[in-house]
Design an enzyme around this catalytic site. Structure first.
Site: not given
Ligand code: BUP
Length: 456
Positions: A11, A109
């Site tokens: 991520h 995200d």
């Protein structure tokens, strides 16, 4: 632009790639980092990024201290961190409101979608998702609520296919157990995020036509989500300057790679957070010795790097460890993966099928043998195999559990290294990638098109 990754290398690193690309376009960038961070590797990569891009502002987001009796729904430390960020997100308004000049957009995200959207809606701030895995996984994620019956009703049949409009059937066996159980905490979190897709202003995806053309067109046409927000698909570029990428760093293993014949080395990495079981580690070692190719193995011994106290000798025993040293290199620390994948002596990659890893290997024309471990990795593995840049060798277990014998591993590795059709397909995709990432190419234009939305 304000960028807020959740935790885990898969991520954080794509967020840094996009943050670097935006900063190079003279865009003012704020990076929100959640503290305390989970892993040493994340912390080191962020520090290096901020040193290289002093124009990027870091805003530290201090996570809530939960009471000692708080019981989390998750045991995985990265999932716990996602949950903690999620619980702390009401504090995000203060961070966003404190920015001067004010933010034009938040890039969220995927794991934090349902909680960031309520914050940005109240501030009337555009919210885009910076999507870190494959479009194939996005299609599954977007269609997950509709697959609920198919997942809960069906009998255990590995070959059963899940139908997603516009796409080839997805083997049910590629869905991770925690999502096959549609009532698990992870499934609940995923569904909440999936339910709010249409509230977002758009999705930035690290993919492009030659990798996932069919999936991208099914998504863009609205076949999977009616009223799908715009998708900006462009390959997230490396954030390090070209001279570092080209020159490589002087490390012991870099010198070893320099001495190997071109395209001869098998690179092996199961990602940063899946330690293989002790038995499976032994079998990988035997497989690497039996494949007769030199190898470089980045081996992790624990889920979180700072807790990794076991040496490989302890796992393999002295004899096997010595044989390994004679034939290859085993590294236990964090490496700069692009330095390895981009090295001329690397001829194949045994990968856990993390999406960034697949894109990175495709960019250098390195064929892959997919050995997915957790989460989205079997679905991204399907995308890799559909594109033809890698093969999915066998019936691997979930979570590093022991299922595959060394002999079989060696056989799959040889197939990856010797399959000429696979190698030429990988070279073909690399050429396509070189075209789209060239200055002024499709990727540049897509990023500029995205940024033009904010020019007054
Ligand atoms: Br391990 C490792 N060095 O030692 P994915 C990974 N990486 O640069 P996913 C390193 O981390 P998980 C290392 O190049 C990629 O950009 C790698 O992202 C880099 O993996 C990133 O491939 C990893 O998408 O899992 O599935 O998110 O975090 O376990 O690697």
């Amino acid at each position: 632009m304000v960028l807020m990754p959740s935790s885990g290398a898969g991520h954080v690193i794509p967020f840094l790639k996009v943050a670097g690309a935006l900063a190079r376009q003279n865009c003012r960038v704020t990076l929100i980092t959640s503290h305390p961070l989970v892993s040493k590797a994340e912390s080191a990569v962020i520090t290096r990024f901020l040193t290289l891009y002093p124009q990027v502002t870091e805003k530290k987001f201090h996570l809530l201290h939960l009471p000692p009796n708080h019981s989390s729904s998750f045991t995985d430390p990265f999932f716990r961190q996602w949950e903690l960020i999620h619980l702390s997100l009401p504090r995000l308004s203060d961070v966003l409101e404190s920015l001067s000049p004010p933010a034009d957009a938040l890039l969220s995200d995927i794991t934090l979608m349902s909680s960031t959207i309520s914050v940005t809606e109240s501030l009337n701030l555009p919210n885009y998702v910076l999507y870190t895995t494959s479009a194939r996984m996005f299609a599954f994620f977007a269609y997950y609520p509709a697959l609920s019956d198919a997942l809960s009703n069906s009998v255990d049949d590995d070959d059963e296919l899940l139908e997603i409009p516009g796409l080839e059937g997805l083997p049910k066996s590629s869905v991770p157990p925690m999502l096959q159980d549609t009532t698990s905490p992870f499934a609940t979190m995923l569904r909440a995020n999936s339910d709010c897709i249409k509230k977002f202003d758009g999705f930035l995806m690290n993919t492009f036509d030659a990798l996932e053309g069919r999936t991208l067109s099914a998504l863009k046409s609205g076949k999977i989500v009616d009223g799908m927000p715009p998708i900006f698909d462009f390959l997230f570029p490396p954030w390090e300057p070209e001279e570092v990428m080209k020159g490589g760093r002087a490390t012991a293993w870099k010198r070893w790679l320099d001495e190997q014949p071109p395209a001869s080395v098998v690179y092996v990495s199961f990602g940063s957070r899946t330690p293989l079981s002790r038995e499976q580690t032994l079998e990988v070692a035997k497989g690497l010795i039996s494949c007769h190719y030199p190898f470089m193995w980045v081996a992790k011994g624990s889920v979180v790097d700072k807790e990794d106290g076991v040496s490989l000798q302890q796992v393999l025993g002295e004899d096997l460890a010595r044989q390994m040293e004679e034939k290859g290199v085993v590294v236990k620390d964090w490496v700069d993966q692009l330095d390895i994948i981009g090295h001329k002596s690397v001829g194949g990659f045994v990968t856990h099928c993390g999406w960034s890893s697949i894109v990175e290997a495709s960019s250098y024309g390195v064929p892959m043998l997919g050995w997915p471990q957790i989460g989205d990795q079997r679905i991204t593995g399907v995308a890799m195999a559909e594109c033809g840049v890698g093969i999915l060798g066998g019936k691997w277990g979930w979570n590093g559990e022991f299922v595959v014998k060394g002999e079989e591993i060696g056989m799959h590795i040889r197939e990856m290294m010797e399959n000429q059709k696979l190698r030429s397909r990988a070279a073909e995709v690399m050429e396509d990638i070189n075209k789209v990432v060239a200055p002024g190419g499709v990727c540049d234009r897509t990023l500029k098109h995205f940024l033009n939305k904010f020019k007054s």
